[in-house]
Design a protein around this motif. Structure first.
Motif, PDB file in Angstrom:
ATOM      1  N   LEU A  27       0.654  -1.082  -0.065  1.00 28.07           N
ATOM      2  CA  LEU A  27      -0.193  -0.022   0.033  1.00 28.07           C
ATOM      3  C   LEU A  27       0.783   1.446  -0.125  1.00 28.07           C
ATOM      4  CD1 LEU A  27      -2.967   0.876   0.302  1.00 28.07           C
ATOM      5  CD2 LEU A  27      -2.526   1.007   2.630  1.00 28.07           C
ATOM      6  N   GLU A  28       0.567   2.135  -0.967  1.00 23.92           N
ATOM      7  CA  GLU A  28       1.274   3.299  -0.914  1.00 23.92           C
ATOM      8  C   GLU A  28       0.203   4.667  -0.989  1.00 23.92           C
ATOM      9  OE1 GLU A  28       3.852   3.671  -4.446  1.00 23.92           O
ATOM     10  OE2 GLU A  28       4.738   1.496  -3.886  1.00 23.92           O
ATOM     11  N   LEU A  29       0.569   5.723  -0.238  1.00 22.60           N
ATOM     12  CA  LEU A  29      -0.082   6.947  -0.591  1.00 22.60           C
ATOM     13  C   LEU A  29       0.531   7.955  -0.801  1.00 22.60           C
ATOM     14  CD1 LEU A  29      -2.750   8.417  -0.038  1.00 22.60           C
ATOM     15  CD2 LEU A  29      -2.104   8.898   2.554  1.00 22.60           C
ATOM     16  N   HIS A  30       0.443   8.772  -1.958  1.00 25.94           N
ATOM     17  CA  HIS A  30       1.259   9.868  -2.686  1.00 25.94           C
ATOM     18  C   HIS A  30       0.436  11.066  -2.336  1.00 25.94           C
ATOM     19  CE1 HIS A  30       4.333   7.253  -4.871  1.00 25.94           C
ATOM     20  NE2 HIS A  30       3.332   6.475  -4.256  1.00 25.94           N
TER      21      HIS A  30
ATOM     22  N   LYS B  88      -0.212  10.393 -17.329  1.00 26.36           N
ATOM     23  CA  LYS B  88       0.733  10.782 -17.718  1.00 26.36           C
ATOM     24  C   LYS B  88       1.782  11.641 -16.505  1.00 26.36           C
ATOM     25  CE  LYS B  88      -0.209  11.564 -22.418  1.00 26.36           C
ATOM     26  NZ  LYS B  88      -0.290  12.732 -23.557  1.00 26.36           N
ATOM     27  N   THR B  89       0.997  12.284 -15.840  1.00 27.70           N
ATOM     28  CA  THR B  89       1.713  12.945 -14.839  1.00 27.70           C
ATOM     29  C   THR B  89       2.051  12.065 -13.572  1.00 27.70           C
ATOM     30  OG1 THR B  89       0.127  15.029 -14.986  1.00 27.70           O
ATOM     31  CG2 THR B  89       1.385  14.666 -12.635  1.00 27.70           C
ATOM     32  N   MET B  90       1.133  11.084 -13.442  1.00 23.20           N
ATOM     33  CA  MET B  90       1.582   9.956 -12.162  1.00 23.20           C
ATOM     34  C   MET B  90       2.565   9.136 -12.662  1.00 23.20           C
ATOM     35  SD  MET B  90      -2.245   9.178 -10.534  1.00 23.20           S
ATOM     36  CE  MET B  90      -3.158   8.595 -12.341  1.00 23.20           C
ATOM     37  N   VAL B  91       2.704   8.778 -13.891  1.00 23.95           N
ATOM     38  CA  VAL B  91       3.708   7.817 -14.438  1.00 23.95           C
ATOM     39  C   VAL B  91       5.028   8.581 -14.212  1.00 23.95           C
ATOM     40  CG1 VAL B  91       4.790   6.404 -16.172  1.00 23.95           C
ATOM     41  CG2 VAL B  91       2.323   6.302 -15.813  1.00 23.95           C
ATOM     42  N   ARG B  92       5.056  10.033 -14.906  1.00 25.27           N
ATOM     43  CA  ARG B  92       6.070  10.758 -14.852  1.00 25.27           C
ATOM     44  C   ARG B  92       6.777  11.187 -13.624  1.00 25.27           C
ATOM     45  NH1 ARG B  92       8.404  13.479 -18.946  1.00 25.27           N
ATOM     46  NH2 ARG B  92       8.952  15.294 -17.818  1.00 25.27           N
ATOM     47  N   TRP B  93       6.017  11.122 -12.627  1.00 28.14           N
ATOM     48  CA  TRP B  93       6.487  11.340 -11.189  1.00 28.14           C
ATOM     49  C   TRP B  93       6.529  10.096 -10.405  1.00 28.14           C
ATOM     50  CZ3 TRP B  93       2.952  16.374  -9.414  1.00 28.14           C
ATOM     51  CH2 TRP B  93       3.246  17.289 -10.603  1.00 28.14           C
TER      52      TRP B  93
ATOM     53  N   SER C 133      -4.735  13.381  -3.481  1.00 28.70           N
ATOM     54  CA  SER C 133      -3.872  12.396  -3.176  1.00 28.70           C
ATOM     55  C   SER C 133      -3.983  11.100  -4.172  1.00 28.70           C
ATOM     56  CB  SER C 133      -3.814  11.629  -1.849  1.00 28.70           C
ATOM     57  OG  SER C 133      -5.322  11.336  -1.417  1.00 28.70           O
ATOM     58  N   VAL C 134      -3.277  10.236  -4.195  1.00 30.43           N
ATOM     59  CA  VAL C 134      -3.093   8.936  -4.921  1.00 30.43           C
ATOM     60  C   VAL C 134      -2.859   7.801  -4.090  1.00 30.43           C
ATOM     61  CG1 VAL C 134      -2.289   7.934  -7.158  1.00 30.43           C
ATOM     62  CG2 VAL C 134      -2.609  10.260  -7.096  1.00 30.43           C
ATOM     63  N   LEU C 135      -3.674   7.181  -3.837  1.00 35.79           N
ATOM     64  CA  LEU C 135      -3.553   5.860  -3.253  1.00 35.79           C
ATOM     65  C   LEU C 135      -3.158   4.607  -4.058  1.00 35.79           C
ATOM     66  CD1 LEU C 135      -3.823   4.508  -0.234  1.00 35.79           C
ATOM     67  CD2 LEU C 135      -6.244   3.707  -0.840  1.00 35.79           C
ATOM     68  N   ILE C 136      -2.138   4.003  -3.776  1.00 39.50           N
ATOM     69  CA  ILE C 136      -1.743   2.606  -4.642  1.00 39.50           C
ATOM     70  C   ILE C 136      -2.175   1.365  -3.997  1.00 39.50           C
ATOM     71  CG2 ILE C 136       0.304   1.541  -5.958  1.00 39.50           C
ATOM     72  CD1 ILE C 136      -0.323   4.338  -7.172  1.00 39.50           C
TER      73      ILE C 136
ATOM     74  N   PRO D  85       9.414   8.296 -17.122  1.00 40.55           N
ATOM     75  CA  PRO D  85       9.427   9.198 -15.932  1.00 40.55           C
ATOM     76  C   PRO D  85      10.677  10.093 -15.747  1.00 40.55           C
ATOM     77  CG  PRO D  85      10.430   6.810 -15.540  1.00 40.55           C
ATOM     78  CD  PRO D  85       9.917   6.770 -17.061  1.00 40.55           C
ATOM     79  N   LEU D  86      10.425  10.996 -14.676  1.00 33.83           N
ATOM     80  CA  LEU D  86      11.589  12.063 -14.734  1.00 33.83           C
ATOM     81  C   LEU D  86      12.605  11.419 -14.038  1.00 33.83           C
ATOM     82  CD1 LEU D  86       9.464  15.113 -13.330  1.00 33.83           C
ATOM     83  CD2 LEU D  86      10.400  15.169 -15.752  1.00 33.83           C
TER      84      LEU D  86
END
Length: 432
Positions: free
Chosen positions: A213-216, A301-306, A379-382, A430-431
């Motif tokens: 589990l991840e929280l961004h 795209k943003t979530m992949v790049r970041w 936020s983004v929960l993975i 990704p960056l």
């Protein structure tokens, strides 16, 4: 004639020198101001200075220019004002993809730009820029300073053309450099938490049910959230007017507390339970829904790049949930027609998500488990590993209106029959 030629060359030499300092002269200016400055230097190059232009001052009243110097990421549509006013017909147009599906597309520019308050230029930005400047200037500016002056002919016409091309190129390079700087700063401000632990005994063994589990947080700022929410509302309006495919939009009858949230599916048609045609839960391969809308693709795209989502699991489907007060999502494990990881982005209000190998139903729309965390807006929960496959998860009845967007990648063996990969979602880097 010789004297005139000498004056022309001298003027151009001075202008050529000024051109080398364009990145410094236009640093921190809005696009319009940079253009005005460029025009005046171009006049110096031709030896014909328009006195009227000197009194034609410019004051940045346009919000797009005010925030351009401090904006953070190319994310939000420049026409967001018209969207927020509810003028959906003018703000959105129906486009057709290769499979003939209709998809709402923001009018105007295809790119999306985020607008952030002027307080964005805080001490962290100054510190970051200072670090980059310790060698004297930015790399592109060093390259410009190393460039040697070109040969000047007597007429001065070719020099003026070269000067214009050089000037335009440097203004564009400066804009690109500032955009790269802003994105890098935003990327470094994302807060990531990955070390969640909740032990439960399963088959006689203690298992961390939330492993993976991840929280961004701080992924989407307030202005970006508003634009995304307005976009979702416009899609909802299109669904109500039957302007989306039949299985894209669903608004079931609220027959009890917690039941009846609005959903919109893009990329594939998914069954939560056996439907009226006898189709089992999972992806229905012979049904079609609308493709992923452009703004949602930009979010991906943003979530992949970041580095929020991995490059080997780029989503090709999504589902939007619109909660009214009291709406919930009952305990479940996401169907394995979707590969792991998948993610959920939260908007409008914070709520809790509950995890547990065995979740308890406390009451209508109310659930209890061994572990829960709040989901901040933006936020983004993975969900991956045990958090996606061992623990069930649920969202108890929300206290205020909420929107969530869940992005998932379909199992290659379960992809709908008429589905075609979107080139916009291929080879996202990704960056570094």
């Amino acid at each position: 004639m010789a004297l005139k030629s000498g004056k022309s060359v001298g003027t151009h030499d001075s202008s050529q020198s000024l051109a080398q300092f364009i990145p410094f002269l236009t640093e921190g200016l809005c696009r319009r101001c940079a253009e005005i400055l460029s025009d005046r230097i171009r006049q110096l190059a031709s030896g014909k200075l328009d006195q009227d232009s000197l009194s034609n001052g410019h004051f940045c009243k346009d919000q797009r220019y005010l925030v351009a110097a401090s904006s953070s990421l190319t994310l939000l549509d420049r026409n967001s004002n018209s969207q927020s006013n509810g003028n959906f017909r003018k703000s959105y147009k129906s486009s057709t993809n290769t499979s003939g599906s209709r998809v709402p597309t923001p009018s105007g520019e295809a790119s999306l730009s985020s607008l952030e308050g002027t307080n964005y230029r805080d001490h962290r930005v100054a510190h970051w820029r200072g670090t980059r400047r310790r060698n004297g200037m930015f790399p592109r500016q060093r390259n410009l300073m190393k460039a040697q002056p070109t040969h000047l002919d007597r007429s001065g016409q070719s020099q003026t053309k070269e000067f214009d091309e050089s000037l335009n190129s440097e203004v564009q390079n400066k804009s690109s450099l500032m955009r790269d700087e802003r994105e890098w700063i935003r990327f470094t401000q994302v807060v990531r938490k990955k070390d969640y632990i909740s032990l439960e005994r399963i088959n006689g063994k203690l298992v961390n049910i939330v492993k993976g589990l991840e929280l961004h947080t701080c992924v989407f700022n307030a202005t970006e959230q508003k634009t995304i929410v307005d976009y979702v509302y416009s899609l909802q309006e299109m669904g109500r007017k039957n302007e989306l495919r039949e299985r894209t939009y669903s608004q079931p009858r609220k027959w009890m507390r917690g039941k009846g949230r609005v959903t919109m599916q893009f990329g594939c048609c998914y069954n939560y339970a056996v439907d009226k045609n006898g189709n089992p839960p999972g992806i229905i391969r012979n049904e079609e829904v609308d493709p992923i809308p452009p703004l949602f693709k930009t979010m991906i795209k943003t979530m992949v790049r970041w580095h929020v989502l991995p490059t080997d699991c780029i989503p090709n489907s999504c589902i939007v949930n619109i909660y009214e007060e009291g709406d919930c999502i009952p305990p479940h494990i996401d169907h394995h027609d979707f590969v792991r990881p998948f993610c959920t982005v939260s908007f409008l209000s914070e709520c809790n998500i509950v995890f547990g190998a065995n979740l308890k139903i406390v009451g209508p729309g109310d659930f209890a488990g061994s572990f829960s965390i709040p989901l901040p807006v933006g936020s983004v929960l993975i969900l991956n590993g045990n958090s996606a496959d061992v623990a069930k998860h649920s969202v108890p009845g929300v206290l205020a209106k909420r929107i969530s967007i869940t992005f998932r990648k379909m199992d290659p063996w379960k992809i709908p029959n008429n589905f075609s990969s979107d080139p916009d979602l291929c080879n996202i880097q990704p960056l570094h």
